[in-house]
Motif scaffolding. Structure first.
Motif, PDB file in Angstrom:
ATOM      1  N   PHE A 137      32.928  43.990  39.054  1.00  0.00           N
ATOM      2  CA  PHE A 137      32.368  45.548  38.098  1.00  0.00           C
ATOM      3  C   PHE A 137      30.978  44.835  38.497  1.00  0.00           C
ATOM      4  O   PHE A 137      30.761  43.683  38.221  1.00  0.00           O
ATOM      5  CB  PHE A 137      33.115  45.452  37.212  1.00  0.00           C
ATOM      6  N   PRO A 138      30.123  45.990  38.048  1.00  0.00           N
ATOM      7  CA  PRO A 138      28.286  45.370  37.449  1.00  0.00           C
ATOM      8  C   PRO A 138      28.019  44.661  36.689  1.00  0.00           C
ATOM      9  O   PRO A 138      28.147  44.141  35.693  1.00  0.00           O
ATOM     10  CB  PRO A 138      27.696  46.607  37.167  1.00  0.00           C
ATOM     11  N   ILE A 139      27.376  43.390  37.480  1.00  0.00           N
ATOM     12  CA  ILE A 139      27.242  42.554  35.965  1.00  0.00           C
ATOM     13  C   ILE A 139      25.504  42.950  35.837  1.00  0.00           C
ATOM     14  O   ILE A 139      24.446  44.191  36.198  1.00  0.00           O
ATOM     15  CB  ILE A 139      26.566  41.168  37.296  1.00  0.00           C
ATOM     16  N   LYS A 140      25.577  42.583  34.588  1.00  0.00           N
ATOM     17  CA  LYS A 140      24.529  43.375  33.451  1.00  0.00           C
ATOM     18  C   LYS A 140      23.629  41.956  33.361  1.00  0.00           C
ATOM     19  O   LYS A 140      23.319  40.676  32.492  1.00  0.00           O
ATOM     20  CB  LYS A 140      25.074  43.160  31.815  1.00  0.00           C
ATOM     21  N   GLN A 141      21.886  42.349  33.662  1.00  0.00           N
ATOM     22  CA  GLN A 141      20.963  41.444  33.009  1.00  0.00           C
ATOM     23  C   GLN A 141      20.918  39.872  33.701  1.00  0.00           C
ATOM     24  O   GLN A 141      20.152  38.769  33.012  1.00  0.00           O
ATOM     25  CB  GLN A 141      20.701  41.149  31.981  1.00  0.00           C
ATOM     26  N   LYS A 142      21.378  40.379  34.391  1.00  0.00           N
ATOM     27  CA  LYS A 142      21.691  38.614  35.909  1.00  0.00           C
ATOM     28  C   LYS A 142      22.951  37.743  34.857  1.00  0.00           C
ATOM     29  O   LYS A 142      22.585  36.571  35.556  1.00  0.00           O
ATOM     30  CB  LYS A 142      20.362  38.130  36.447  1.00  0.00           C
ATOM     31  N   LYS A 143      23.436  38.070  33.957  1.00  0.00           N
ATOM     32  CA  LYS A 143      24.305  37.530  33.296  1.00  0.00           C
ATOM     33  C   LYS A 143      26.007  38.054  33.416  1.00  0.00           C
ATOM     34  O   LYS A 143      26.049  38.798  33.852  1.00  0.00           O
ATOM     35  CB  LYS A 143      23.797  37.166  32.165  1.00  0.00           C
ATOM     36  N   TYR A 144      26.636  36.511  34.266  1.00  0.00           N
ATOM     37  CA  TYR A 144      27.904  37.029  34.557  1.00  0.00           C
ATOM     38  C   TYR A 144      28.845  36.305  33.642  1.00  0.00           C
ATOM     39  O   TYR A 144      28.388  35.170  32.672  1.00  0.00           O
ATOM     40  CB  TYR A 144      28.443  35.663  35.100  1.00  0.00           C
ATOM     41  N   SER A 145      29.364  37.918  33.068  1.00  0.00           N
ATOM     42  CA  SER A 145      30.605  37.589  31.643  1.00  0.00           C
ATOM     43  C   SER A 145      31.733  36.653  32.102  1.00  0.00           C
ATOM     44  O   SER A 145      32.150  36.176  33.332  1.00  0.00           O
ATOM     45  CB  SER A 145      31.237  38.765  31.006  1.00  0.00           C
ATOM     46  N   LYS A 146      32.325  35.910  31.160  1.00  0.00           N
ATOM     47  CA  LYS A 146      34.071  35.357  30.935  1.00  0.00           C
ATOM     48  C   LYS A 146      34.416  36.085  32.432  1.00  0.00           C
ATOM     49  O   LYS A 146      35.111  35.340  32.654  1.00  0.00           O
ATOM     50  CB  LYS A 146      34.877  35.171  30.362  1.00  0.00           C
ATOM     51  N   GLU A 147      35.099  37.745  31.965  1.00  0.00           N
ATOM     52  CA  GLU A 147      35.803  38.253  33.212  1.00  0.00           C
ATOM     53  C   GLU A 147      35.170  38.118  34.080  1.00  0.00           C
ATOM     54  O   GLU A 147      35.821  38.106  35.055  1.00  0.00           O
ATOM     55  CB  GLU A 147      35.706  39.805  32.005  1.00  0.00           C
ATOM     56  N   HIS A 148      33.769  38.681  34.545  1.00  0.00           N
ATOM     57  CA  HIS A 148      33.332  38.265  36.302  1.00  0.00           C
ATOM     58  C   HIS A 148      33.705  36.905  36.282  1.00  0.00           C
ATOM     59  O   HIS A 148      34.444  36.617  37.883  1.00  0.00           O
ATOM     60  CB  HIS A 148      31.842  38.246  35.879  1.00  0.00           C
ATOM     61  N   LEU A 149      33.587  35.479  35.605  1.00  0.00           N
ATOM     62  CA  LEU A 149      34.169  34.261  36.300  1.00  0.00           C
ATOM     63  C   LEU A 149      35.540  34.113  36.729  1.00  0.00           C
ATOM     64  O   LEU A 149      35.948  33.938  37.937  1.00  0.00           O
ATOM     65  CB  LEU A 149      33.110  33.228  34.575  1.00  0.00           C
ATOM     66  N   LEU A 150      36.465  35.128  35.719  1.00  0.00           N
ATOM     67  CA  LEU A 150      38.126  34.956  35.842  1.00  0.00           C
ATOM     68  C   LEU A 150      38.124  35.935  37.261  1.00  0.00           C
ATOM     69  O   LEU A 150      38.818  35.425  38.440  1.00  0.00           O
ATOM     70  CB  LEU A 150      38.484  35.786  35.015  1.00  0.00           C
ATOM     71  N   LEU A 151      38.003  36.956  37.085  1.00  0.00           N
ATOM     72  CA  LEU A 151      37.686  37.596  38.906  1.00  0.00           C
ATOM     73  C   LEU A 151      37.310  37.065  40.052  1.00  0.00           C
ATOM     74  O   LEU A 151      37.707  36.423  40.809  1.00  0.00           O
ATOM     75  CB  LEU A 151      36.762  38.702  38.726  1.00  0.00           C
ATOM     76  N   ILE A 152      36.071  36.057  39.318  1.00  0.00           N
ATOM     77  CA  ILE A 152      35.528  35.730  40.665  1.00  0.00           C
ATOM     78  C   ILE A 152      36.110  33.895  41.048  1.00  0.00           C
ATOM     79  O   ILE A 152      36.464  33.754  42.754  1.00  0.00           O
ATOM     80  CB  ILE A 152      33.971  34.250  40.097  1.00  0.00           C
ATOM     81  N   SER A 153      36.602  33.859  40.051  1.00  0.00           N
ATOM     82  CA  SER A 153      37.815  32.799  40.857  1.00  0.00           C
ATOM     83  C   SER A 153      39.277  32.883  40.950  1.00  0.00           C
ATOM     84  O   SER A 153      39.153  32.522  42.403  1.00  0.00           O
ATOM     85  CB  SER A 153      38.609  32.166  39.134  1.00  0.00           C
ATOM     86  N   LEU A 154      39.452  34.634  40.844  1.00  0.00           N
ATOM     87  CA  LEU A 154      40.658  35.588  41.609  1.00  0.00           C
ATOM     88  C   LEU A 154      40.102  35.484  43.294  1.00  0.00           C
ATOM     89  O   LEU A 154      41.071  35.012  44.066  1.00  0.00           O
ATOM     90  CB  LEU A 154      40.989  36.183  41.380  1.00  0.00           C
ATOM     91  N   ILE A 155      38.703  35.782  43.290  1.00  0.00           N
ATOM     92  CA  ILE A 155      38.201  35.728  44.983  1.00  0.00           C
ATOM     93  C   ILE A 155      38.778  34.650  45.088  1.00  0.00           C
ATOM     94  O   ILE A 155      38.820  34.586  46.195  1.00  0.00           O
ATOM     95  CB  ILE A 155      36.638  36.434  44.190  1.00  0.00           C
ATOM     96  N   TYR A 156      38.095  33.781  44.629  1.00  0.00           N
ATOM     97  CA  TYR A 156      38.122  31.836  45.637  1.00  0.00           C
ATOM     98  C   TYR A 156      38.973  31.761  46.285  1.00  0.00           C
ATOM     99  O   TYR A 156      39.304  31.591  47.609  1.00  0.00           O
ATOM    100  CB  TYR A 156      37.545  31.250  44.292  1.00  0.00           C
ATOM    101  N   GLN A 157      40.674  32.583  45.146  1.00  0.00           N
ATOM    102  CA  GLN A 157      41.938  31.999  46.113  1.00  0.00           C
ATOM    103  C   GLN A 157      42.412  33.045  46.904  1.00  0.00           C
ATOM    104  O   GLN A 157      42.841  32.693  47.956  1.00  0.00           O
ATOM    105  CB  GLN A 157      42.599  32.256  44.630  1.00  0.00           C
ATOM    106  N   LEU A 158      42.179  34.337  47.050  1.00  0.00           N
ATOM    107  CA  LEU A 158      41.918  34.788  47.590  1.00  0.00           C
ATOM    108  C   LEU A 158      40.994  35.401  49.401  1.00  0.00           C
ATOM    109  O   LEU A 158      41.917  34.851  49.951  1.00  0.00           O
ATOM    110  CB  LEU A 158      42.201  36.350  47.026  1.00  0.00           C
ATOM    111  N   LYS A 159      40.158  34.553  49.432  1.00  0.00           N
ATOM    112  CA  LYS A 159      39.272  34.666  50.176  1.00  0.00           C
ATOM    113  C   LYS A 159      39.790  33.764  50.483  1.00  0.00           C
ATOM    114  O   LYS A 159      40.177  33.828  52.724  1.00  0.00           O
ATOM    115  CB  LYS A 159      37.912  34.542  49.950  1.00  0.00           C
ATOM    116  N   GLY A 160      41.024  32.519  50.749  1.00  0.00           N
ATOM    117  CA  GLY A 160      41.565  31.471  52.272  1.00  0.00           C
ATOM    118  C   GLY A 160      42.411  32.636  53.125  1.00  0.00           C
ATOM    119  O   GLY A 160      42.466  32.723  53.974  1.00  0.00           O
TER     120      GLY A 160
END
Length: 186
Positions: free
Chosen positions: A67-90
């Protein structure tokens, strides 16, 4: 072939980013990369492999995997999603990852992402236990004329299992797509 238990331990399969490890403040991209590199560096195949790069994060954002990033900062929710993406991308394509996470991204304000992610961590922990047991059992059953042929049969067995899991995951993604198509035409 090396000791299978040692190989499984070298994989650091239990290595997951937990919500407690994420600061309660929004992070800039370099901080996000540093956090992921620190957490998952042992899980990479070799020193040249990067866990996360600026390009990857930008592509995730542009591809609407986040979901959209605000002011070039990543929230905890963004990081949890990035972690899921990291797991899925393999295993899954970027398109399949987008489809899989689309409902979460669209409803991020209504979802208890912490609880969802903790449920994922519980499942992942259980999967690691069962995976190690399954691999050990499977490998103990493989016999060949030479160590080299046994080694190749180990590889073939693991790749075959991986392909079956990937194909099943892709079919589940296809069900999401089918459900979305039905919902949009109603």
């Amino acid at each position: 072939m090396g000791n299978l238990i040692d190989i499984l331990n070298e994989l650091h399969l239990e290595n997951q980013l937990t919500p407690d490890e994420i600061p309660n403040i929004d992070l800039y991209m370099d901080q996000v990369i540093q956090l992921f590199e620190h957490k998952f560096n042992e899980s990479t195949r070799n020193e040249d492999e990067k866990v996360l790069t600026k390009t990857m994060i930008n592509n995730y954002a542009k591809g609407k995997l986040l979901f959209p990033i605000k002011q070039k900062k990543y929230s905890k929710e963004h990081l949890l999603l990035i972690s899921l993406i990291y797991q899925l991308k393999g295993t899954l394509s970027i398109s399949d990852i987008k489809t899989t996470l689309e409902g979460i991204n669209e409803n991020i304000d209504e979802i208890d992402i912490d609880l969802f992610y903790k449920n994922y961590l519980d499942i992942a922990e259980n999967n690691v236990i069962h995976f190690k047991e399954e691999v050990m059992s499977r490998m103990n059953k493989i016999k060949a004329d030479t160590n080299e042929l046994e080694h190749i049969l180990y590889i073939l067995s693991l790749v075959h299992m991986s392909n079956m899991y990937r194909k099943t995951a892709e079919k589940l993604v296809d069900q999401i797509i089918s459900t979305q198509h039905i919902t949009k035409t109603e």
